[in-house]
Design a protein around this motif. Structure first.
Motif, PDB file in Angstrom:
ATOM      1  N   ASN A   3       0.620  -1.099   0.022  1.00 48.66           N
ATOM      2  CA  ASN A   3      -0.212  -0.168  -0.091  1.00 48.66           C
ATOM      3  C   ASN A   3       1.139   0.795   0.216  1.00 48.66           C
ATOM      4  O   ASN A   3       2.265   1.467   0.882  1.00 48.66           O
ATOM      5  N   SER A   4       0.463   2.407  -0.983  1.00 48.64           N
ATOM      6  CA  SER A   4       1.211   3.458  -0.571  1.00 48.64           C
ATOM      7  C   SER A   4       1.011   4.440   0.441  1.00 48.64           C
ATOM      8  O   SER A   4      -0.212   4.597   0.771  1.00 48.64           O
ATOM      9  N   PRO A   5       1.977   5.200   1.091  1.00 55.73           N
ATOM     10  CA  PRO A   5       1.525   5.875   2.503  1.00 55.73           C
ATOM     11  C   PRO A   5       0.606   7.108   2.170  1.00 55.73           C
ATOM     12  O   PRO A   5       0.392   7.473   2.595  1.00 55.73           O
ATOM     13  N   TRP A   6       0.707   7.682   0.675  1.00 54.16           N
ATOM     14  CA  TRP A   6      -0.505   8.289   0.140  1.00 54.16           C
ATOM     15  C   TRP A   6      -1.918   8.209   0.338  1.00 54.16           C
ATOM     16  O   TRP A   6      -2.672   8.528  -0.375  1.00 54.16           O
ATOM     17  N   GLN A   7      -2.018   6.748   0.473  1.00 53.93           N
ATOM     18  CA  GLN A   7      -3.550   6.207  -0.201  1.00 53.93           C
ATOM     19  C   GLN A   7      -4.423   6.429   1.052  1.00 53.93           C
ATOM     20  O   GLN A   7      -4.163   6.728   2.115  1.00 53.93           O
ATOM     21  N   VAL A   8      -5.914   6.787   0.954  1.00 54.90           N
ATOM     22  CA  VAL A   8      -6.430   7.149   1.969  1.00 54.90           C
ATOM     23  C   VAL A   8      -6.968   5.879   2.008  1.00 54.90           C
ATOM     24  O   VAL A   8      -8.047   5.311   1.410  1.00 54.90           O
ATOM     25  N   ARG A   9      -7.745   5.485   3.415  1.00 49.74           N
ATOM     26  CA  ARG A   9      -7.545   4.531   4.426  1.00 49.74           C
ATOM     27  C   ARG A   9      -9.153   5.230   4.803  1.00 49.74           C
ATOM     28  O   ARG A   9      -9.227   5.582   6.082  1.00 49.74           O
TER      29      ARG A   9
END
Length: 67
Positions: A3-9
């Motif tokens: 997962n990208s650290p910029w992904q909105v979870r």
């Protein structure tokens, strides 16, 4: 896949919005309700006062307040 650290979870976004939106509304309402009483306090209890740049105050009465 990592997962990208910029992904909105959603597990982070929804609780954050649940706190931010109501607190923003409360702060806006509190600011609106506190504005006039603070102005009256600064004018030494007079409801309708006009201040000049030199700092002197003129107490207004009647229709002068509506201007």
């Amino acid at each position: 896949m990592k997962n990208s650290p910029w992904q909105v979870r959603p597990s982070v976004l929804i609780p954050a919005l649940a706190v931010i939106i109501p607190s923003t509304i409360v702060l806006i309402v509190a600011g609106c309700l506190a504005y006039h009483p603070v102005r009256v306090w600064l004018a030494d209890g007079y409801w309708c006062v006009r201040f000049s740049p030199s700092g002197t105050r003129t107490i207004l009465y009647g229709s002068e307040c509506d201007r």
